[in-house]
Design a protein around this motif. Structure first.
Motif: not given
Length: 209
Positions: A39-41, A96, A98-99, A102, A106, A146
């Motif tokens: 995923s994008e974070i 991080t 978005g973890t 998400t 974020d 990502e």
């Protein structure tokens, strides 16, 4: 009793990484982190600048107390901004946003966390100065992109986030030295902050290269 003890241990394990509200959510799910996902974070690295010099002449106990004070303050800001503490890295840490899931802000949360870290550090340095202690300087790198996340442990939880995005954030943190900056963020992070509709003040004061 054994079941309750297991639940308590699991919550304590989760609390090593996640903010209290996320722990509450995850503890209601069965094996919430087992599935590996991309995923994008946003990824944030923070490190003390000149730590070797700062630690020189101090006892091991004094160095540990210094790191505890630093990590405790920075971890609090990570959790306060909805981030995940990935790991401590000696005189720094990786976080991080978005973890494990998400969100809509974020990148903005990561940048807001970085700016809050700088404010908290300034307050701590003012206190340290009154005590005759040297100021602590830091470098922070933030990137958005990502990454792959999941539990990589065999017999116990070992949550990890890996990928190029992590490496880029680490390189940005290292760039704060030659740039003589406290925070270095990528174009991708900045673009995402704009896309999330964050307050313009969040990006105030940055020089774009």
């Amino acid at each position: 009793l054994d079941h309750n003890a297991d639940l308590a241990r699991e919550r304590a394990n989760l609390s090593r990484y996640f903010s209290p509200n996320v722990v509450a959510q995850l503890s209601q799910n069965d094996e919430p982190l087992k599935q590996v996902q991309a995923s994008e974070i946003a990824v944030l690295f923070i490190d003390i600048v000149g730590f070797t010099r700062l630690a020189d002449g101090r006892s091991a106990v004094e160095v540990i107390e210094l790191l505890r004070g630093f990590h405790g303050r920075m971890e609090q800001e990570v959790f306060r901004h909805g981030g995940t503490l990935d790991k401590y890295l000696g005189d720094g840490l990786m976080a991080t946003f978005g973890t494990p899931a998400t969100g809509d802000h974020d990148a903005s949360d990561a940048l807001a966390c970085a700016r809050a870290m700088i404010r908290v550090l300034a307050e701590w340095n003012a206190e340290r100065q009154r005590q005759g202690e040297p100021a602590i300087r830091v470098g922070i790198g933030i990137h958005f992109g990502e990454a792959v996340q999941g539990d990589i442990g065999a017999n116990r939880l070992e949550y990890a986030v890996i990928g190029t995005t992590v490496n880029v954030a680490a390189r940005l943190e290292a760039l704060t030295r030659p740039l003589e900056a406290q925070i270095a963020m990528s174009d991708a992070l900045c673009t995402q902050v704009h896309a999330e509709g964050a307050d313009k003040d969040l990006l105030a004061g940055f020089t774009f290269h």
